[in-house]
Motif scaffolding. Structure first.
Motif, PDB file in Angstrom:
ATOM      1  N   PRO A 113       0.837  -1.213   0.000  1.00 51.30           N
ATOM      2  CA  PRO A 113       0.000   0.000   0.000  1.00 51.30           C
ATOM      3  C   PRO A 113       0.865   1.254   0.000  1.00 51.30           C
ATOM      4  O   PRO A 113       1.920   1.300   0.632  1.00 51.30           O
ATOM      5  N   SER A 115       0.733   5.797  -0.055  1.00 53.02           N
ATOM      6  CA  SER A 115      -0.014   7.048   0.059  1.00 53.02           C
ATOM      7  C   SER A 115       0.204   7.844  -1.218  1.00 53.02           C
ATOM      8  O   SER A 115       1.337   7.985  -1.684  1.00 53.02           O
ATOM      9  N   SER A 119      -1.971  12.771   2.952  1.00 53.05           N
ATOM     10  CA  SER A 119      -2.668  12.086   4.037  1.00 53.05           C
ATOM     11  C   SER A 119      -1.954  10.798   4.400  1.00 53.05           C
ATOM     12  O   SER A 119      -1.057  10.334   3.706  1.00 53.05           O
ATOM     13  N   SER A 120      -2.366  10.223   5.516  1.00 50.38           N
ATOM     14  CA  SER A 120      -1.750   8.966   5.981  1.00 50.38           C
ATOM     15  C   SER A 120      -2.460   7.745   5.405  1.00 50.38           C
ATOM     16  O   SER A 120      -2.019   6.617   5.624  1.00 50.38           O
ATOM     17  N   LYS A 121      -3.536   7.953   4.676  1.00 52.27           N
ATOM     18  CA  LYS A 121      -4.280   6.842   4.114  1.00 52.27           C
ATOM     19  C   LYS A 121      -3.473   6.154   3.026  1.00 52.27           C
ATOM     20  O   LYS A 121      -2.905   6.802   2.156  1.00 52.27           O
ATOM     21  N   LYS A 122      -3.428   4.825   3.097  1.00 51.23           N
ATOM     22  CA  LYS A 122      -2.684   4.059   2.109  1.00 51.23           C
ATOM     23  C   LYS A 122      -3.632   3.155   1.327  1.00 51.23           C
ATOM     24  O   LYS A 122      -4.572   2.592   1.880  1.00 51.23           O
ATOM     25  N   GLU A 123      -3.374   3.031   0.050  1.00 51.93           N
ATOM     26  CA  GLU A 123      -4.175   2.180  -0.817  1.00 51.93           C
ATOM     27  C   GLU A 123      -3.258   1.366  -1.725  1.00 51.93           C
ATOM     28  O   GLU A 123      -2.095   1.711  -1.925  1.00 51.93           O
ATOM     29  N   SER A 218      -8.994  -1.059  -2.285  1.00 55.76           N
ATOM     30  CA  SER A 218      -9.260  -1.043  -0.851  1.00 55.76           C
ATOM     31  C   SER A 218      -9.167  -2.392  -0.171  1.00 55.76           C
ATOM     32  O   SER A 218      -9.170  -2.459   1.053  1.00 55.76           O
TER      33      SER A 218
END
Length: 250
Positions: A113, A115, A119-123, A218
């Motif tokens: 994953p 970023s 942001s810190s969200k990883k996908e 996701s």
């Protein structure tokens, strides 16, 4: 002398050497040569190749053009991992991990994953879903595909056996009943998903040229369940049933 049927070649120097010193040995062109059209396939045929494994990014139309123009045997990937870049040209693993995917040692950094902003969200933005072409077997054969290539590198023997048996089943079904009698059973789709998947399957570039439907955004990139179940145990000996056995009678 050991009975080798053919050699799979990526390097032009090796191709030239083999044709000179072993003129009767059939030469197959690896997908790592990134053959993307009829012109390069035509040149390779003139150098003595008899089969080509084109890049995985080609459509059915482009594969048909190679076959119609050259008459070469065409072998295409039908099941397994898709690369996020052109077939055979990825340097990401060697650059950040010291392991070359072009030498069979890919560390699969594209499956991690990442970023894509602050942001810190990883996908899983670089991790394509595995290709599955059960529904396209009639179209692949009619496009001139001579041989189906199933990913087996770094996979369990149970995976290779089960996937191969399912593709054999539906290839034989088409050859026997034609396009009008071709139907894929849901149980076999589910069996392939259970063996291994990265958040679903894709038909790759054969028809889906672009889009988010090819990327596992996701969901975990190594989703899956064991390819067999234990039926009995006696000491250290196990009796198991593979998914291929489970679905054999369906």
């Amino acid at each position: 002398e050991a009975g080798l049927d053919a050699v799979l070649v990526q390097d032009m120097g090796a191709l030239t050497y083999i044709r000179k010193h072993f003129p009767d040995l059939p030469v197959h062109i690896s997908t790592q040569m990134t053959v993307t059209g009829k012109y390069s396939a035509r040149d390779l045929k003139s150098l003595g190749a008899v089969r080509v494994v084109p890049a995985r990014e080609l459509s059915l139309k482009e594969i048909r053009e190679i076959y119609d123009d050259t008459g070469l045997e065409v072998e295409t990937f039908v099941h397994g991992a898709l690369c996020y870049c052109y077939s055979g040209q990825c340097l990401l693993s060697s650059l950040i991990g010291g392991r070359s995917g072009n030498r069979g040692q890919c560390a699969q950094p594209c499956r991690l994953p990442y970023s894509v902003d602050q942001s810190s969200k990883k996908e899983y933005v670089l991790s394509p879903k595995d290709i599955c072409t059960l529904d396209l077997i009639p179209e692949l054969i009619e496009a001139g595909v001579y041989s189906f290539k199933i990913e087996g590198r770094m996979k369990r023997p149970e995976y290779v056996a089960a996937v191969t048996s399912i593709y054999r089943k539906y290839t034989d079904l088409y050859l026997k009943k034609g396009k009008s009698g071709y139907r894929v059973e849901q149980a076999d789709r589910e069996a392939l998903m259970d063996l291994y998947n990265r958040g679903g399957f894709s038909q790759g570039y054969y028809k889906e040229r672009n889009g988010r439907d090819m990327i596992a955004i996701s969901r975990p990139n190594h989703a899956g369940v064991p390819a067999a179940r234990v039926l009995s145990q006696k000491g250290r000996e196990l009796t198991v049933e593979t998914l291929a056995d489970i679905h054999k009678g369906d």
